[in-house]
Design a protein around this motif. Structure first.
Motif, PDB file in Angstrom:
ATOM      1  N   PHE A   1       0.806  -1.230   0.000  1.00  0.00           N
ATOM      2  CA  PHE A   1       0.000   0.000   0.000  1.00  0.00           C
ATOM      3  C   PHE A   1       0.836   1.277   0.000  1.00  0.00           C
ATOM      4  N   LEU A   2       2.138   1.164   0.243  1.00  0.00           N
ATOM      5  CA  LEU A   2       2.984   2.360   0.162  1.00  0.00           C
ATOM      6  C   LEU A   2       2.907   2.970  -1.239  1.00  0.00           C
ATOM      7  N   TYR A   3       2.532   2.133  -2.208  1.00  0.00           N
ATOM      8  CA  TYR A   3       2.513   2.593  -3.606  1.00  0.00           C
ATOM      9  C   TYR A   3       1.091   2.752  -4.119  1.00  0.00           C
ATOM     10  N   ARG A   4       0.172   3.044  -3.177  1.00  0.00           N
ATOM     11  CA  ARG A   4      -1.248   3.123  -3.570  1.00  0.00           C
ATOM     12  C   ARG A   4      -1.508   4.256  -4.546  1.00  0.00           C
ATOM     13  N   ASP A   5      -0.584   5.204  -4.663  1.00  0.00           N
ATOM     14  CA  ASP A   5      -0.795   6.272  -5.646  1.00  0.00           C
ATOM     15  C   ASP A   5      -0.336   5.851  -7.041  1.00  0.00           C
ATOM     16  N   SER A   6       0.373   4.723  -7.128  1.00  0.00           N
ATOM     17  CA  SER A   6       0.786   4.225  -8.447  1.00  0.00           C
ATOM     18  C   SER A   6      -0.364   3.434  -9.053  1.00  0.00           C
ATOM     19  N   PRO A   7      -0.332   3.258 -10.378  1.00  0.00           N
ATOM     20  CA  PRO A   7      -1.409   2.478 -10.990  1.00  0.00           C
ATOM     21  C   PRO A   7      -1.360   1.016 -10.558  1.00  0.00           C
ATOM     22  N   ILE A   8      -2.522   0.396 -10.563  1.00  0.00           N
ATOM     23  CA  ILE A   8      -2.578  -1.039 -10.282  1.00  0.00           C
ATOM     24  C   ILE A   8      -2.248  -1.762 -11.584  1.00  0.00           C
ATOM     25  N   ALA A   9      -1.453  -2.848 -11.483  1.00  0.00           N
ATOM     26  CA  ALA A   9      -1.056  -3.581 -12.689  1.00  0.00           C
ATOM     27  C   ALA A   9      -2.304  -4.005 -13.459  1.00  0.00           C
ATOM     28  N   PRO A  10      -2.383  -3.641 -14.752  1.00  0.00           N
ATOM     29  CA  PRO A  10      -3.591  -3.945 -15.520  1.00  0.00           C
ATOM     30  C   PRO A  10      -3.728  -5.439 -15.809  1.00  0.00           C
ATOM     31  N   ASP A  11      -2.584  -6.125 -15.827  1.00  0.00           N
ATOM     32  CA  ASP A  11      -2.598  -7.521 -16.227  1.00  0.00           C
ATOM     33  C   ASP A  11      -2.376  -8.383 -14.985  1.00  0.00           C
ATOM     34  N   GLU A  12      -3.139  -9.427 -14.818  1.00  0.00           N
ATOM     35  CA  GLU A  12      -2.928 -10.346 -13.705  1.00  0.00           C
ATOM     36  C   GLU A  12      -1.550 -11.001 -13.798  1.00  0.00           C
ATOM     37  N   ASP A  13      -1.104 -11.231 -15.043  1.00  0.00           N
ATOM     38  CA  ASP A  13       0.158 -11.919 -15.295  1.00  0.00           C
ATOM     39  C   ASP A  13       1.332 -11.026 -14.887  1.00  0.00           C
ATOM     40  N   VAL A  14       2.104 -11.474 -13.880  1.00  0.00           N
ATOM     41  CA  VAL A  14       3.209 -10.647 -13.414  1.00  0.00           C
ATOM     42  C   VAL A  14       4.289 -10.465 -14.474  1.00  0.00           C
ATOM     43  N   SER A  15       4.341 -11.396 -15.415  1.00  0.00           N
ATOM     44  CA  SER A  15       5.396 -11.298 -16.433  1.00  0.00           C
ATOM     45  C   SER A  15       5.221 -10.082 -17.328  1.00  0.00           C
ATOM     46  N   ALA A  16       4.075  -9.398 -17.209  1.00  0.00           N
ATOM     47  CA  ALA A  16       3.873  -8.186 -18.007  1.00  0.00           C
ATOM     48  C   ALA A  16       4.957  -7.140 -17.696  1.00  0.00           C
ATOM     49  N   VAL A  17       5.511  -7.192 -16.480  1.00  0.00           N
ATOM     50  CA  VAL A  17       6.556  -6.219 -16.145  1.00  0.00           C
ATOM     51  C   VAL A  17       7.958  -6.774 -16.378  1.00  0.00           C
ATOM     52  N   PHE A  18       8.037  -8.022 -16.835  1.00  0.00           N
ATOM     53  CA  PHE A  18       9.352  -8.615 -17.038  1.00  0.00           C
ATOM     54  C   PHE A  18      10.047  -8.022 -18.239  1.00  0.00           C
ATOM     55  N   ARG A  19      11.369  -7.942 -18.121  1.00  0.00           N
ATOM     56  CA  ARG A  19      12.172  -7.453 -19.224  1.00  0.00           C
ATOM     57  C   ARG A  19      12.585  -8.651 -20.054  1.00  0.00           C
ATOM     58  N   LEU A  20      12.473  -8.530 -21.346  1.00  0.00           N
ATOM     59  CA  LEU A  20      12.917  -9.629 -22.206  1.00  0.00           C
ATOM     60  C   LEU A  20      14.407  -9.492 -22.446  1.00  0.00           C
ATOM     61  N   PRO A  21      15.115 -10.618 -22.448  1.00  0.00           N
ATOM     62  CA  PRO A  21      16.554 -10.512 -22.703  1.00  0.00           C
ATOM     63  C   PRO A  21      16.778  -9.977 -24.104  1.00  0.00           C
ATOM     64  N   GLY A  22      17.872  -9.275 -24.280  1.00  0.00           N
ATOM     65  CA  GLY A  22      18.137  -8.704 -25.598  1.00  0.00           C
ATOM     66  C   GLY A  22      17.618  -7.286 -25.688  1.00  0.00           C
ATOM     67  N   VAL A  23      16.660  -6.944 -24.840  1.00  0.00           N
ATOM     68  CA  VAL A  23      16.161  -5.579 -24.806  1.00  0.00           C
ATOM     69  C   VAL A  23      17.080  -4.799 -23.860  1.00  0.00           C
ATOM     70  N   ALA A  24      17.383  -3.551 -24.211  1.00  0.00           N
ATOM     71  CA  ALA A  24      18.350  -2.771 -23.440  1.00  0.00           C
ATOM     72  C   ALA A  24      17.996  -2.776 -21.956  1.00  0.00           C
ATOM     73  N   PRO A  25      19.006  -2.982 -21.114  1.00  0.00           N
ATOM     74  CA  PRO A  25      18.728  -3.020 -19.682  1.00  0.00           C
ATOM     75  C   PRO A  25      18.286  -1.668 -19.153  1.00  0.00           C
ATOM     76  N   VAL A  26      17.501  -1.714 -18.117  1.00  0.00           N
ATOM     77  CA  VAL A  26      17.055  -0.463 -17.506  1.00  0.00           C
ATOM     78  C   VAL A  26      18.167   0.105 -16.648  1.00  0.00           C
ATOM     79  N   VAL A  27      18.084   1.396 -16.381  1.00  0.00           N
ATOM     80  CA  VAL A  27      19.097   2.038 -15.550  1.00  0.00           C
ATOM     81  C   VAL A  27      18.787   1.733 -14.085  1.00  0.00           C
ATOM     82  N   VAL A  28      19.843   1.383 -13.351  1.00  0.00           N
ATOM     83  CA  VAL A  28      19.648   1.044 -11.946  1.00  0.00           C
ATOM     84  C   VAL A  28      19.040   2.226 -11.204  1.00  0.00           C
ATOM     85  N   GLY A  29      18.016   1.930 -10.440  1.00  0.00           N
ATOM     86  CA  GLY A  29      17.387   2.953  -9.606  1.00  0.00           C
ATOM     87  C   GLY A  29      16.527   3.910 -10.405  1.00  0.00           C
ATOM     88  N   GLY A  30      16.383   3.648 -11.699  1.00  0.00           N
ATOM     89  CA  GLY A  30      15.629   4.561 -12.551  1.00  0.00           C
ATOM     90  C   GLY A  30      14.138   4.501 -12.304  1.00  0.00           C
TER      91      GLY A  30
END
Lengths: 343, 340
Positions: B311-340
């Motif tokens: 609930f600390l993040y209740r101001d953020s949107p709720i994940a639209p997809d039940e599938d948690v993999s929706a937020v997964f990064r696919l390999p080969g796609v540029a890595p995200v910046v740490v802490g970004g």
């Protein structure tokens, strides 16, 4: 009373052998170190480096086919290895206590916790009254962060972390001067591990005891110890203050051990240490680490290096010294092999 | 989307105990990735592994392997599933029968799945698999388990899995019983298998440093429920869920400037079993609020590559997809910046 700067534990030229058909396996090979009251020594090594043999020898608990083949373990001026059986019985737990590896399985499964704790105390203080004993048990449990009601439980009713704490309560029940902890958290989760180690640290501070922590996790040792000793093939190859050992290790093996630990800042190629430790019955001539060492030169293959001073408070057994100030950069070719050569 | 394996609302209960609660996730078939599953003992990570391997069936929910419900597979399909999804277990000592030579664990699957039509072909398959994991066939074959080190035995188990050309390897704490100096090389080999042979890897562990080093994504479980999930750079690099924060801060790093510090963390094992209708972590959480006791937090998305059930993040949107993999990064796609 003990003097603060006088070492409480002095190990001199300790040798422990396991007799095998191929001759003695030198599991602890001429190890010497000393420890002051309140000091925390972390002894680190791979499996088969002699760590656990070391822990049991400090308690004189070595069993056949192992035998103590020489040396002294001076506890507050008295040699544990030369004590009469009666003296030894009185000294264990009262002056030096062991938190064994997998302490969770060292508890008696058919005795309630308080009975086991009282058993240990009564062996040394047979005249202690029941009420006093119960009060002591409650106090000990609280000191390791357990609720005194746990006293009436059986070991199987406790979680791994709770059992480890209970073993710590037993080990500290007579306020020993030296605590030997052999991989006390090896089967625990990171959070519980941290709690258990912090409890051990707090207990030790309260007692003013010295601690020998034995382990294989450089990270854990770094978080706990003041002084780090590195064991390889039965020998102490480097010893020094923790910061120097992590930031400026002098022995190539220590350096590779520190480097084999991944961090959580940047993703990097994972590097292990190529090769395997030598069999203890058949050590290579010269330095035992020479077949795996990226810096090895001719002298390393013929002459066994001795521990020598390499920096203030830091000693290492390596032929690179005293010619070098610190470890030279890893040869490039060795780096490449380092990745390819796998055992 | 084509999924290699897909879990839909998977719950596993043993009597009144919920080992795993409502997990929906999938792994891409076209982009083989490495996914870590982390959490303390009793968090449900091994239960999840056993469900992925088809060893146990979920109490509620379904598991699909390449579009087929694994509970309803024909025997031929099941056989294929068993070949393509391979386990590597924690203990490199107990998985071997001490009376058989090492060869036995390698020749058995070759025969069972008729991978080779001749002795010579079988031998070369086995040798290739051993070389893949950095073992010399001539030093390995013909020996007994006790003649190999723990690290070598664990490699033999990885070689056995590789032999079957799997699409997925589920490795349950594969290096926790192996020396620190050898862990790195075994994990590096798992990563090579992923990159070179396109094998998806599920790495179950409580060691977040190695998870960070080799995996693309991570799922942090707490008492059977997903606490946080997303790219490792996000979840381990800058954890948001208070439980992941506790996990990351407890890693014993060999870095004296990142010491644990002296603040005592409450001993919670004894008292946190009290069930409550809200967040499972509430009894241990340093940020607990009234809301946390009343209902379980939904999966919020503090950023695009992670979700946190807090609930600390209740101001953020709720994940639209039940599938948690929706937020997964696919390999080969540029890595995200740490802490970004």
């Amino acid at each position: 009373m003990t003097d603060k700067d006088k070492p409480i534990l002095v190990v001199e030229g300790l040798h422990v052998h396991y007799d095998t058909g191929k001759g003695p396996a030198k599991a602890v090979n001429d190890v010497s170190f000393s420890l002051k009251p309140g000091e925390r020594l972390g002894l680190i090594g791979e499996s088969g480096s002699g760590k656990t043999t070391m822990a049991t020898a400090l308690m004189r608990l070595t069993r056949a086919p192992g035998r103590i083949a020489g040396g002294k373990v001076m506890l507050d001026g008295r040699d544990i290895l030369a004590m009469s059986p009666r003296e030894l019985r009185e000294t264990r737990l009262r002056d030096i206590a062991l938190i064994p590896q997998g302490a969770m399985s060292s508890l008696n499964p058919v005795m309630k916790l308080d009975e086991q704790m009282i058993d240990a105390i009564l062996a040394h203080k047979p005249r202690m009254k029941r009420a006093e004993l119960d009060a002591r048990v409650a106090e000990l449990l609280r000191s390791v962060g357990l609720d005194p009601s746990v006293a009436k439980r059986f070991p199987h009713e406790l979680s791994g972390g709770m059992k480890q704490r209970a073993a710590m309560a037993i080990a500290t029940s007579l306020a020993p001067k030296v605590i030997v902890a052999d991989e006390p958290t090896s089967a625990l989760d990171v959070v519980v591990q941290r709690q258990v180690m912090q409890t051990l640290g707090r207990l030790q501070d309260g007692l003013g005891a010295a601690v020998v922590l034995i382990g294989h996790d450089m990270g854990l040792i770094a978080q706990f110890a003041d002084v780090v000793g590195v064991m390889y093939a039965g020998k102490l190859v480097e010893i020094g203050p923790v910061r120097q050992m992590i930031e400026n290790p002098k022995h190539p093996y220590t350096k590779l051990l520190v480097e084999s630990l991944p961090g959580i800042e940047v993703k990097q190629a994972l590097t292990g240490i190529p090769g395997l430790p030598p069999p203890l019955v058949d050590l290579p001539p010269g330095c035992s680490f020479n077949p795996r060492c990226p810096f090895a030169f001719e002298r390393c293959r013929t002459e066994t290096p001795l521990l020598q001073d390499v920096a203030p408070g830091q000693r290492a057994s390596c032929h690179l010294y005293p010619e070098h100030q610190s470890l030279p950069p890893l040869p490039v070719t060795a780096r490449a092999q380092h990745h390819e050569a796998r055992p | 989307m084509s999924a290699l394996i897909e879990l839909k609302g998977v719950t596993k209960t043993y009597g009144s105990f919920t080992a795993l609660s409502d997990v929906t996730m999938s792994l891409s078939d076209t982009n083989p990735s490495m996914t870590a599953i982390a959490g303390e003992s009793g968090s449900g990570k091994t239960t999840l592994a056993r469900i992925l391997l088809g060893f146990i069936n979920p109490s509620v929910g379904e598991v699909f392997y390449r579009g087929k419900d694994i509970a309803k597979m024909s025997s031929a399909e099941q056989r294929q599933f068993r070949r393509e999804v391979q386990p590597v277990f924690q203990d490199p000592f107990e998985v071997f029968n001490p009376f058989y030579r090492i060869d036995h664990v390698l020749t058995t699957p070759v025969k069972r799945y008729r991978l080779a039509d001749s002795e010579a072909k079988a031998r070369s398959l086995i040798e290739d698999a051993l070389k893949r994991v950095g073992l010399r066939p001539q030093d390995t074959l013909g020996r007994f388990p006790h003649e190999l080190s723990g690290g070598q035995r664990q490699r033999v188990m990885v070689a056995r899995a590789v032999l079957l050309r799997p699409r997925m390897i589920v490795a349950d704490e594969p290096v926790s019983m192996v020396d620190a100096s050898l862990r790195a090389t075994i994990l590096d080999e798992l990563r090579t298998l992923n990159r070179e042979l396109g094998i998806s890897i599920i790495y179950i562990t409580h060691d977040l440093t190695t998870a960070f080093q080799i995996c693309d994504n991570i799922l942090v479980l707490y008492r059977g429920a997903i606490a946080e999930a997303g790219a490792v750079e996000r979840v381990i690099g800058a954890p948001r869920h208070p439980y992941s924060q506790l996990l990351v801060s407890s890693i014993p790093l060999p870095d004296l400037d990142r010491a644990w510090g002296n603040e005592e963390i409450p001993v919670s094992e004894a008292n946190s079993s009290r069930p409550n209708a809200g967040c499972r972590f509430a009894p241990r959480c340093p940020h607990v609020m009234d809301q946390c006791w009343q209902s379980a937090p939904p999966k919020y998305m503090p950023d695009s590559q992670r979700l946190a059930s807090c609930f600390l993040y209740r101001d953020s949107p709720i994940a639209p997809d039940e599938d948690v993999s929706a937020v997964f990064r696919l390999p080969g796609v540029a890595p995200v910046v740490v802490g970004g």
